[in-house]
Motif scaffolding. Sequence first.
Motif, short mmCIF file in Angstrom:
data_model
loop_
_atom_site.label_atom_id
_atom_site.label_comp_id
_atom_site.label_asym_id
_atom_site.label_seq_id
_atom_site.Cartn_x
_atom_site.Cartn_y
_atom_site.Cartn_z
N THR A 37 0.87 -1.10 -0.16
CA THR A 37 -0.27 -0.01 0.10
C THR A 37 0.87 1.33 -0.06
O THR A 37 0.80 2.00 0.95
N ASP A 46 -6.73 0.35 -7.03
CA ASP A 46 -6.42 0.82 -5.46
C ASP A 46 -6.21 -0.51 -4.77
O ASP A 46 -6.29 -1.76 -5.39
N ASP A 48 -7.86 -2.27 -2.44
CA ASP A 48 -8.52 -3.46 -2.15
C ASP A 48 -8.93 -4.27 -3.81
O ASP A 48 -9.26 -5.24 -3.82
N GLU A 49 -8.91 -3.48 -4.56
CA GLU A 49 -9.02 -4.13 -5.94
C GLU A 49 -7.93 -4.86 -6.34
O GLU A 49 -8.19 -6.00 -6.59
N VAL A 51 -5.92 -6.69 -4.13
CA VAL A 51 -6.33 -7.79 -3.19
C VAL A 51 -7.31 -8.56 -3.82
O VAL A 51 -7.07 -9.80 -3.99
N GLU A 52 -8.53 -8.10 -4.14
CA GLU A 52 -9.40 -8.87 -4.68
C GLU A 52 -8.83 -9.75 -5.94
O GLU A 52 -9.31 -10.97 -6.04
N ARG A 55 -6.37 -12.47 -4.99
CA ARG A 55 -7.06 -13.39 -4.30
C ARG A 55 -7.66 -14.55 -5.29
O ARG A 55 -7.85 -15.71 -5.26
N ASP A 67 -2.73 -10.74 1.70
CA ASP A 67 -2.91 -9.50 2.80
C ASP A 67 -2.25 -8.22 2.21
O ASP A 67 -1.75 -8.20 0.81
N THR A 68 -2.42 -7.13 3.01
CA THR A 68 -1.95 -5.99 2.43
C THR A 68 -0.94 -5.67 3.54
O THR A 68 -0.74 -6.14 4.71
#
Length: 162
Positions: A37, A46, A48-49, A51-52, A55, A67-68
């Motif tokens: 981050t 960003d 969250d995008e 990470v998604e 995953r 994870d971040t």
Amino acid sequence: MHRVVCPGSFDPVTYGHLDIIGRAAALFDEVVVAVGTNTSKSGLFDVDERVEMVRGACAEWSNVEVDTFSGLLVDYCRDVGAGGVVKGLRSAGDFEYELPMAHMNTQLSGLETVFLPTAAQWGHVSSTLVREIAKLGGDVTAFLPEGVARRTVERAQQGRES
């Protein structure tokens, strides 16, 4: 070493990244893919995008978690109980860039770094190049998982329309 961290920005996650993550998953009990981050970088997606997407792309490996992290990698590794870091190398230039960081991490905390050479077919692929191709309207489907490619093209096109 049972648990390792594979850090990166993954903006977007490429088949080159997945090559390294999958091979690390075969070598170690647990792999934590740590999505950085870094607020000083302005990426396409960003955190969250990213990470998604990571995953989703790593769903086939039961021993991989995503994870971040922010701050020092050695602190993050200590916090998650990781004994080492896995880094992919595409070229000698990557090695020259990564080696001083590996030495610093070892000196700071005793953390070991394992370097894995990227498979030859992915050695030329970088998120930066993929973003540039997408922004210029090129086809990125050979470099990214399907859902990631679609989102990358959509986001890059939004940038062109602005």
